[in-house]
Design a protein around this motif. Structure first.
Motif, PDB file in Angstrom:
ATOM      1  N   LEU A 608       0.803  -1.140   0.018  1.00 29.97           N
ATOM      2  CA  LEU A 608       0.177  -0.114   0.080  1.00 29.97           C
ATOM      3  C   LEU A 608       0.809   1.240   0.015  1.00 29.97           C
ATOM      4  CD1 LEU A 608      -2.541  -1.290   2.657  1.00 29.97           C
ATOM      5  CD2 LEU A 608      -3.093  -1.091   0.218  1.00 29.97           C
ATOM      6  N   PRO A 609       0.415   2.329  -0.560  1.00 32.81           N
ATOM      7  CA  PRO A 609       1.241   3.702  -0.588  1.00 32.81           C
ATOM      8  C   PRO A 609       1.320   4.020   0.786  1.00 32.81           C
ATOM      9  CG  PRO A 609      -1.063   3.926  -1.483  1.00 32.81           C
ATOM     10  CD  PRO A 609      -0.924   2.445  -1.411  1.00 32.81           C
ATOM     11  N   PRO A 610       2.416   4.718   1.250  1.00 32.57           N
ATOM     12  CA  PRO A 610       2.527   5.163   2.392  1.00 32.57           C
ATOM     13  C   PRO A 610       1.730   6.510   2.650  1.00 32.57           C
ATOM     14  CG  PRO A 610       4.624   5.784   1.226  1.00 32.57           C
ATOM     15  CD  PRO A 610       3.636   4.750   0.497  1.00 32.57           C
ATOM     16  N   GLY A 611       1.316   6.551   3.932  1.00 31.68           N
ATOM     17  CA  GLY A 611       0.650   7.911   4.487  1.00 31.68           C
ATOM     18  C   GLY A 611       1.416   9.121   4.602  1.00 31.68           C
ATOM     19  N   ASP A 612       0.813  10.080   5.061  1.00 26.87           N
ATOM     20  CA  ASP A 612       1.711  11.097   5.486  1.00 26.87           C
ATOM     21  C   ASP A 612       2.347  11.118   6.870  1.00 26.87           C
ATOM     22  OD1 ASP A 612      -0.629  11.673   6.997  1.00 26.87           O
ATOM     23  OD2 ASP A 612      -1.394  13.214   6.041  1.00 26.87           O
ATOM     24  N   PRO A 643       0.225   2.877   5.745  1.00 23.52           N
ATOM     25  CA  PRO A 643       1.634   2.441   6.033  1.00 23.52           C
ATOM     26  C   PRO A 643       2.465   3.473   6.557  1.00 23.52           C
ATOM     27  CG  PRO A 643       0.927   1.428   3.937  1.00 23.52           C
ATOM     28  CD  PRO A 643      -0.093   2.456   4.339  1.00 23.52           C
ATOM     29  N   GLY A 644       2.993   3.296   7.866  1.00 22.86           N
ATOM     30  CA  GLY A 644       3.780   4.413   8.441  1.00 22.86           C
ATOM     31  C   GLY A 644       3.139   4.979   9.443  1.00 22.86           C
ATOM     32  N   ASP A 645       1.712   4.979   9.787  1.00 24.02           N
ATOM     33  CA  ASP A 645       1.248   5.386  10.734  1.00 24.02           C
ATOM     34  C   ASP A 645       1.490   4.847  12.092  1.00 24.02           C
ATOM     35  OD1 ASP A 645      -0.102   7.210   9.231  1.00 24.02           O
ATOM     36  OD2 ASP A 645      -1.973   6.258   9.052  1.00 24.02           O
ATOM     37  N   VAL A 646       1.675   5.457  13.317  1.00 24.64           N
ATOM     38  CA  VAL A 646       1.938   4.942  14.488  1.00 24.64           C
ATOM     39  C   VAL A 646       0.864   5.567  15.557  1.00 24.64           C
ATOM     40  CG1 VAL A 646       3.364   4.926  16.456  1.00 24.64           C
ATOM     41  CG2 VAL A 646       4.536   4.769  14.009  1.00 24.64           C
ATOM     42  N   LEU A 647       0.400   4.444  16.241  1.00 25.03           N
ATOM     43  CA  LEU A 647      -0.737   4.805  17.375  1.00 25.03           C
ATOM     44  C   LEU A 647       0.023   4.546  18.795  1.00 25.03           C
ATOM     45  CD1 LEU A 647      -3.918   3.551  15.671  1.00 25.03           C
ATOM     46  CD2 LEU A 647      -3.040   5.974  15.678  1.00 25.03           C
TER      47      LEU A 647
END
Length: 685
Positions: A608-612, A643-647
Motif C-alpha cells: 500500500l502507498p505510505p501515508g503522511d 502504512p507508516g502511521d503510529v498509534l
C-alpha cells in the motif's frame, strides 16, 4: 463489468465469513453473516449472496469456491454420532473396550477418571473369521458366511453407518475389501468405511476409532455437500485438516479429513500474510465459540498425526492446533466452589451474548468487552446493534454474587479469558520444545485481536500482528490453499535390515496413488508435486518422530539421510539422541508417507502507498474505555490508517469485522501491507 471470482466461505460457530477474489483485477471483497447452526447450508448461501452483491456480480461469475466447514467437527464435539456399527476380526470384539491404558492428565487422576462410553457399544460390534499376520500373509481364510451374517444383522437393526477394521489390514487390505463386497450386496444402504482406506497404518485401536469417526460423519457430510454443490454452478473444494483442499466429490469418500477444516484455513491464511516479515509465528484465531492456536515454522504450519476431536483420537495428518473454549461467546459462570470461570460453554450465535438482545441470559466475554467500552456499541458496521445496558446489568448481577462491581467482574472475565488463551499458546509451543518468546503472534478472527496486548504481557511475545480484515482471514486462507492428499504405509523394520528396493517400491506405490488422485482433481503431470516423509524411532520406543525425506532415488544414500534427519529431530525434541550408539539403540522405520500436492494460484499480497505520517485523519471520535481505569480514548477507523502511521495506547481501532483495543504502554505501527504490528512500549515495531 464481467468478473471471474474465486470465493472462500468459512463457517464458524457464530459467524460465516466470506472473501471473493477477482482473478483478473486482484480485488478482494470481504464480509460476514451470522451462522445458521440448525442448517449451515443456509449461512453458506447467505454469505455467497452477500459477497456477490458487494462485487456487483451474478452467481455465474463464480469460477471456483473453497469452503471451511464445521459439520464434521460439531457432530464429534457434540457426540451426535447416531447408530454406528463396527466389524472386526474374530476374537477382537473388545478392542474398543480395552482401548489404551493411558489416563488423561496423568495417573494421579486415575482414582477419579471414569472411562467414557465407547464410540460403538459392544452390543453393536460383530466379528468375522479370517486372519492375516503383520506382513499381510493369510493365516486363516476370510469367513464369508460370518460376513454375510454380520451384514444382515446390521441391516435388520437399521444400523446404516459401519466401520470395518481387521487385524493387520494395513499390510493387506484383501479381507476388508471382501467385507465391503458383502455389505454392498447384503446391506446396500449402509455408509461403509474401511480402515485400509481411511488410515493404512498399524495400531489397531487408533485405526479403528479413526475409521469409525469417518463412518459416523459420512452420511451428514454427504448430504451437506450435496446441498452446497447445488447452490453454486462452480466447482466446490473443501478444506481438509492437513492444510489442503479437495473437491467435494472426493471429500465425501474421506469426510474424516475435514474434522479441523475451519481452523486449518485460518492457520494457513495467517502464515501467508505474515510470511514477508515473520516466517515463524504463533497464530491465534479468536471466534465466537472458541480460540484456535497453531505454530508456523518457516512459513508452514506444523502437522501432527496424534490429534483428537473431543474424546475421539483421530490419527490422520492434521495441522497441529490447540483449541480452547475462550471465544467471544464463552459464558462466564460461578463454580460450586464460588470461583469465576469462563467457558468452555458458549452462547454461540443463537441466543448469543446478553448484548445481542436475542434471549441470552448469561454474561459472556463479548458482554465484558462491550461493558468496558472496548468494542463499539454495534458489530459488522452497524448491522448488529448491541444492548450495552443489558450487558452491564448482567455483569452487575454476576459481580454481586462475587462481591465485585460489574466493572471488576468484566475485567476479571477478560483476564481469565486471556490466561486461557495464553495457556493454549504455551501448550502448542513450550510443550513442543519451542520458546514462546521467539514467536510473534498473528491474531485474527472476530475476537482474536481483542486480548492481544494482554497476551504480549503474559507471554513475553516480541510483537503481535493484526492482519487487514482479521475477521475474514480464515475465509481468505481458503484462497491460498493447495490441493493435498496424504498416503501412508506401515513398514516396521530396523534400519540395517531394511532393503532399499522394498523402500523404493513402497514410496513408488504411494506416489502412484497420490498421482491418480491429483489427476482426478485436474492436475496434469507437470503440475504435481510429491512430498515424502517417514516416521522413525529408536528400537524399544513406543512413539515415532516424523521427518521429511528427500526427493530423488530411494537408495542407501536416501536411507542414510532420513536417519540423519531423525537423529537431529529427536535431539531437538527431547534433548538427546543416539547418533553414535546405534549398535545399542538401533533406528527403526515405522511408517512411510507421501503427500500429493496440486499447486493453485494464490492471491498476491499488495503493498500500500505510505501515508503522511499523521494518523489523525483516521480518528472518528473519543469514547470512555476502561483499561486499568476509565479513560477518554481516541477511536480510529482502520480503513483510514496508512502504512507508516503510529498509534500509542490508549486507543481503539475499529473495522467491519473486528476491533483492536490498544492498551496504555503499547505502540502500534501500520506496515507496508496494511498489517498492524503491536509492540510494548517504544520497542522497534
Amino acid at each position: 463489468m464481467t468478473r471471474r471470482l474465486r470465493i472462500g466461505i468459512d463457517t464458524g460457530g457464530t459467524f460465516t465469513d466470506v472473501v471473493a477474489l477477482d482473478e483478473d483485477t486482484g480485488e478482494l471483497f470481504t464480509t460476514k453473516t451470522p451462522s445458521t447452526p440448525a442448517d449451515p447450508a443456509e449461512g453458506f448461501a447467505d454469505a455467497a449472496r452477500k459477497v456477490l452483491g458487494l462485487a456487483g456480480a451474478e452467481v455465474s461469475a463464480v469460477a471456483e469456491a473453497a469452503h471451511g466447514t464445521t459439520v464434521a467437527t460439531n457432530r464429534l464435539l457434540e457426540d451426535r454420532l447416531g447408530d454406528l456399527g463396527f466389524i472386526t476380526t474374530e476374537g477382537f470384539e473388545f478392542l474398543l473396550e480395552i482401548a489404551r491404558q493411558s489416563v488423561p492428565d496423568g495417573y494421579g487422576n486415575s482414582y477419579f477418571w471414569v472411562k467414557p462410553p465407547r464410540i460403538v457399544p459392544v452390543h453393536r460390534v460383530r466379528t468375522v473369521g479370517g486372519r492375516l499376520d503383520h506382513t499381510g500373509a493369510e493365516l486363516r481364510p476370510f469367513d464369508e458366511d460370518a460376513a454375510v451374517a454380520a451384514a444382515r444383522w446390521f441391516r435388520e437393526q437399521g444400523i446404516a453407518a459401519i466401520g470395518v477394521c481387521f487385524l493387520h489390514s494395513y499390510a493387506n487390505p484383501a479381507h476388508e475389501l471382501r467385507m465391503r463386497e458383502v455389505l454392498a450386496r447384503e446391506h446396500p444402504d449402509a455408509a461403509v468405511s474401511l480402515s485400509c482406506e481411511v488410515l493404512r497404518e498399524y495400531r489397531e485401536y487408533e485405526r479403528s476409532v479413526t475409521t469409525l469417526v469417518d463412518a459416523a460423519v459420512k452420511p451428514a457430510m454427504s448430504g451437506y455437500l450435496a446441498r452446497l454443490s447445488g447452490l453454486l454452478p462452480a466447482p466446490l473444494r473443501v478444506m481438509k485438516s492437513n492444510g489442503g483442499v479437495l473437491s467435494a466429490e472426493e471429500v465425501v469418500h474421506q469426510p474424516i479429513s475435514t474434522v479441523l477444516s475451519g481452523p486449518a484455513a485460518g492457520a494457513l491464511g495467517a502464515a501467508y500474510v505474515a510470511a514477508p516479515a515473520y516466517p515463524s509465528v504463533v497464530t491465534l484465531d479468536g471466534g465466537g465459540t472458541s480460540t484456535d492456536v497453531a505454530v508456523v515454522l518457516d512459513g508452514e504450519p506444523t502437522l501432527t498425526t496424534e490429534g483428537a476431536v473431543g474424546r475421539h483420537p483421530v490419527k490422520i495428518p492434521m495441522i497441529d492446533i490447540v483449541t480452547v473454549g475462550a471465544g467471544g461467546g464463552s459464558v462466564a459462570w460461578i463454580s460450586p466452589e464460588g470461583t469465576l470461570k469462563v467457558g468452555p460453554r458458549s452462547a454461540g450465535a443463537d441466543p448469543g451474548p446478553l448484548c445481542y438482545g436475542r434471549g441470552g441470559t448469561e454474561p459472556t466475554v463479548t458482554d465484558a468487552h462491550a461493558a468496558l467500552g472496548r468494542i463499539p456499541p454495534h458489530l459488522l458496521g452497524g448491522e448488529i446493534p448491541l444492548d450495552v445496558a443489558a450487558a452491564r446489568a448482567g455483569l452487575e448481577a454476576l459481580g454481586a454474587k462475587l462481591g465485585l462491581s460489574g466493572g471488576r467482574a468484566a475485567a476479571g472475565i477478560l483476564e481469565i479469558a486471556a490466561w486461557n488463551q495464553a495457556n493454549a499458546i504455551r501448550q502448542i509451543t513450550v510443550r513442543r520444545g519451542l520458546d514462546v518468546r521467539d514467536f510473534p503472534l498473528v491474531a485474527f478472527g472476530g475476537s482474536g485481536p481483542l486480548l492481544s496486548c494482554r497476551l504480549l504481557d503474559v507471554l513475553g511475545l516480541p510483537a503481535a500482528v493484526i492482519p487487514a480484515d482479521p475477521g475474514s482471514l480464515s475465509a481468505f486462507g481458503l484462497l491460498t490453499v493447495d490441493v493435498r492428499n496424504d498416503y501412508v504405509r506401515t513398514r516396521v523394520a530396523r534400519d540395517g535390515e531394511l532393503d532399499p528396493a522394498v523402500l523404493a517400491a513402497d514410496y513408488a506405490e504411494l506416489e502412484g496413488r497420490a498421482a491418480d488422485a491429483l489427476e482426478r482433481e485436474g492436475f496434469p503431470a507437470g503440475r504435481r508435486r510429491f512430498a515424502r516423509s517417514a516416521d522413525l524411532r529408536y528400537h524399544g520406543q513406543a512413539f515415532e518422530v516424523r521427518v521429511a525425506a528427500p526427493d530423488g532415488p530411494v537408495d542407501d544414500a536416501f536411507r542414510a539421510e532420513v536417519v540423519r534427519r531423525f537423529h537431529d529431530a529427536h535431539e531437538a525434541l527431547y534433548g538427546y539422541c543416539h547418533r553414535g550408539d546405534t549398535a545399542r539403540h538401533p533406528v527403526e522405520w515405522v511408517n512411510l508417507r507421501v503427500t500429493g500436492i496440486g499447486p493453485i494460484t494464490r492471491p498476491r499480497l499488495r503493498g500500500l502507498p505510505p501515508g503522511d505520517g499523521n494518523p489523525e485523519r483516521a480518528r472518528t471520535g473519543v469514547r470512555d474505555v476502561r483499561f486499568d481505569d476509565w479513560t477518554p480514548t481516541p477511536v480510529y477507523a482502520r480503513d483510514r490508517l496508512a502504512p507508516g502511521d503510529v498509534l500509542r495506547g490508549p486507543a481503539v481501532v475499529e473495522e467491519f469485522g473486528s476491533t483492536l483495543p490498544l492498551h496504555p504502554g503499547f505502540r502500534a505501527r501500520v506496515d507496508p501491507h496494511g498489517n498492524i504490528v503491536i509492540t510494548k512500549g517504544e520497542q522497534a515495531a
